[in-house]
Design a protein around this motif. Structure first.
Motif, PDB file in Angstrom:
ATOM      1  N   LEU A   1       0.837  -1.200   0.000  1.00 35.43           N
ATOM      2  CA  LEU A   1       0.000   0.000   0.000  1.00 35.43           C
ATOM      3  C   LEU A   1       0.872   1.250   0.000  1.00 35.43           C
ATOM      4  N   GLU A   2       1.898   1.235   0.819  1.00 31.99           N
ATOM      5  CA  GLU A   2       2.773   2.404   0.938  1.00 31.99           C
ATOM      6  C   GLU A   2       3.454   2.737  -0.386  1.00 31.99           C
ATOM      7  N   TYR A   3       3.861   1.727  -1.130  1.00 32.18           N
ATOM      8  CA  TYR A   3       4.565   1.953  -2.393  1.00 32.18           C
ATOM      9  C   TYR A   3       3.647   1.836  -3.606  1.00 32.18           C
ATOM     10  N   ASP A   4       2.348   2.017  -3.398  1.00 35.47           N
ATOM     11  CA  ASP A   4       1.340   2.058  -4.460  1.00 35.47           C
ATOM     12  C   ASP A   4       1.323   0.805  -5.332  1.00 35.47           C
ATOM     13  N   MET A   5       1.557  -0.345  -4.726  1.00 32.03           N
ATOM     14  CA  MET A   5       1.468  -1.596  -5.467  1.00 32.03           C
ATOM     15  C   MET A   5       0.094  -2.226  -5.296  1.00 32.03           C
ATOM     16  N   LYS A   6      -0.686  -1.691  -4.344  1.00 32.67           N
ATOM     17  CA  LYS A   6      -2.056  -2.161  -4.123  1.00 32.67           C
ATOM     18  C   LYS A   6      -2.959  -0.961  -3.991  1.00 32.67           C
ATOM     19  N   ASN A   7      -4.177  -1.112  -4.484  1.00 33.58           N
ATOM     20  CA  ASN A   7      -5.164  -0.062  -4.258  1.00 33.58           C
ATOM     21  C   ASN A   7      -5.839  -0.318  -2.913  1.00 33.58           C
ATOM     22  N   SER A   8      -6.692   0.583  -2.502  1.00 36.65           N
ATOM     23  CA  SER A   8      -7.261   0.491  -1.158  1.00 36.65           C
ATOM     24  C   SER A   8      -8.173  -0.726  -0.983  1.00 36.65           C
ATOM     25  N   SER A   9      -8.941  -1.078  -2.015  1.00 38.46           N
ATOM     26  CA  SER A   9      -9.842  -2.231  -1.854  1.00 38.46           C
ATOM     27  C   SER A   9      -9.043  -3.533  -1.739  1.00 38.46           C
ATOM     28  N   ASP A  10      -7.977  -3.677  -2.528  1.00 38.83           N
ATOM     29  CA  ASP A  10      -7.122  -4.869  -2.404  1.00 38.83           C
ATOM     30  C   ASP A  10      -6.418  -4.889  -1.051  1.00 38.83           C
ATOM     31  N   PHE A  11      -6.010  -3.714  -0.579  1.00 41.11           N
ATOM     32  CA  PHE A  11      -5.363  -3.631   0.726  1.00 41.11           C
ATOM     33  C   PHE A  11      -6.302  -4.112   1.821  1.00 41.11           C
ATOM     34  N   PHE A  12      -7.527  -3.606   1.829  1.00 45.07           N
ATOM     35  CA  PHE A  12      -8.480  -3.987   2.879  1.00 45.07           C
ATOM     36  C   PHE A  12      -8.800  -5.481   2.829  1.00 45.07           C
ATOM     37  N   GLN A  13      -8.962  -6.008   1.648  1.00 42.89           N
ATOM     38  CA  GLN A  13      -9.263  -7.432   1.514  1.00 42.89           C
ATOM     39  C   GLN A  13      -8.097  -8.273   2.052  1.00 42.89           C
ATOM     40  N   SER A  14      -6.901  -7.953   1.647  1.00 42.20           N
ATOM     41  CA  SER A  14      -5.727  -8.724   2.058  1.00 42.20           C
ATOM     42  C   SER A  14      -5.407  -8.524   3.541  1.00 42.20           C
ATOM     43  N   TYR A  15      -5.443  -7.277   3.994  1.00 46.09           N
ATOM     44  CA  TYR A  15      -5.096  -6.983   5.385  1.00 46.09           C
ATOM     45  C   TYR A  15      -6.100  -7.616   6.350  1.00 46.09           C
ATOM     46  N   ASN A  16      -7.372  -7.529   6.037  1.00 43.34           N
ATOM     47  CA  ASN A  16      -8.391  -8.130   6.913  1.00 43.34           C
ATOM     48  C   ASN A  16      -8.276  -9.651   6.940  1.00 43.34           C
ATOM     49  N   PHE A  17      -7.974 -10.258   5.785  1.00 44.76           N
ATOM     50  CA  PHE A  17      -7.800 -11.704   5.753  1.00 44.76           C
ATOM     51  C   PHE A  17      -6.623 -12.131   6.633  1.00 44.76           C
ATOM     52  N   HIS A  18      -5.501 -11.461   6.489  1.00 45.68           N
ATOM     53  CA  HIS A  18      -4.319 -11.837   7.274  1.00 45.68           C
ATOM     54  C   HIS A  18      -4.501 -11.502   8.751  1.00 45.68           C
ATOM     55  N   PHE A  19      -5.219 -10.439   9.044  1.00 48.52           N
ATOM     56  CA  PHE A  19      -5.491 -10.105  10.450  1.00 48.52           C
ATOM     57  C   PHE A  19      -6.393 -11.166  11.081  1.00 48.52           C
ATOM     58  N   ASN A  20      -7.398 -11.619  10.339  1.00 43.40           N
ATOM     59  CA  ASN A  20      -8.276 -12.678  10.859  1.00 43.40           C
ATOM     60  C   ASN A  20      -7.515 -13.985  11.048  1.00 43.40           C
ATOM     61  N   CYS A  21      -6.623 -14.299  10.108  1.00 39.13           N
ATOM     62  CA  CYS A  21      -5.781 -15.495  10.271  1.00 39.13           C
ATOM     63  C   CYS A  21      -4.912 -15.366  11.514  1.00 39.13           C
ATOM     64  N   GLU A  22      -4.321 -14.197  11.706  1.00 37.36           N
ATOM     65  CA  GLU A  22      -3.477 -13.983  12.881  1.00 37.36           C
ATOM     66  C   GLU A  22      -4.287 -14.126  14.168  1.00 37.36           C
ATOM     67  N   THR A  23      -5.492 -13.606  14.181  1.00 38.74           N
ATOM     68  CA  THR A  23      -6.334 -13.723  15.365  1.00 38.74           C
ATOM     69  C   THR A  23      -6.690 -15.184  15.647  1.00 38.74           C
ATOM     70  N   GLY A  24      -6.978 -15.948  14.606  1.00 44.95           N
ATOM     71  CA  GLY A  24      -7.273 -17.365  14.785  1.00 44.95           C
ATOM     72  C   GLY A  24      -6.083 -18.138  15.338  1.00 44.95           C
ATOM     73  N   PHE A  25      -4.899 -17.892  14.782  1.00 40.81           N
ATOM     74  CA  PHE A  25      -3.701 -18.560  15.285  1.00 40.81           C
ATOM     75  C   PHE A  25      -3.346 -18.080  16.688  1.00 40.81           C
ATOM     76  N   LEU A  26      -3.660 -16.845  16.996  1.00 36.31           N
ATOM     77  CA  LEU A  26      -3.406 -16.316  18.337  1.00 36.31           C
ATOM     78  C   LEU A  26      -4.292 -17.014  19.368  1.00 36.31           C
ATOM     79  N   ILE A  27      -5.533 -17.248  19.028  1.00 41.44           N
ATOM     80  CA  ILE A  27      -6.427 -17.969  19.936  1.00 41.44           C
ATOM     81  C   ILE A  27      -5.959 -19.418  20.104  1.00 41.44           C
ATOM     82  N   LEU A  28      -5.509 -20.047  19.010  1.00 44.37           N
ATOM     83  CA  LEU A  28      -4.954 -21.399  19.109  1.00 44.37           C
ATOM     84  C   LEU A  28      -3.726 -21.419  20.017  1.00 44.37           C
TER      85      LEU A  28
END
Length: 151
Positions: A36-63
């Protein structure tokens, strides 16, 4: 005694799997922020990817929290992991990971997310070496000493 050996091995492998997932999802979250910082992703791709990885991290954190629960008062790393896990889960529940779409390209906004991800990455990177050693020791314990019904 056999039960304890098998339980320790399964728990060590679970901890290693959870920490591998945490490190991987955190790495991809950091990559998404850099894209996102280097303009390789637009905002919608950023939100989709960031939310997916954040949810994965939260799941592994609970495990990870479930896997360290039996050792909370017996192992020096367990309270550190537990505090970090509780802080991250509370942050997720309070919406601390949410980025307003209109402010997504502001450095102060994505750098705040980056700091949280970098703190997690550091903790996960240090922990994965300890978890790996613990898993290898548990597996080697079975191979060296064996499991017999007379233990």
């Amino acid at each position: 005694m056999v039960f304890f050996t098998i339980f320790a091995t399964l728990d060590s492998v679970t901890l290693l799997a959870a920490m591998t997932g945490l490190l991987t999802s955190c790495s991809f979250s950091l990559k998404t922020i850099a894209d996102l910082e280097y303009d390789m992703k637009n905002s919608s791709d950023f939100f989709q990817s960031y939310n997916f990885h954040f949810n994965c991290e939260t799941g592994f954190l609970i495990l990870n929290l479930v896997a360290i629960a039996p050792f909370l008062l017996d192992w020096w790393l367990a309270p550190i992991q537990a505090v970090w896990g509780v802080v991250r889960v509370l942050r997720a529940l309070s919406g601390g990971n949410k980025v307003p779409e209109k402010d997504v390209f502001k450095p102060s906004v994505y750098n705040a997310q980056r700091r949280w991800q970098m703190a997690g990455f550091f903790l996960y990177l240090v922990s994965i070496f300890i978890y790996f050693a613990r898993a290898v020791a548990a597996v080697m314990d079975i191979h060296i000493h064996g499991i017999t019904p007379y233990d």
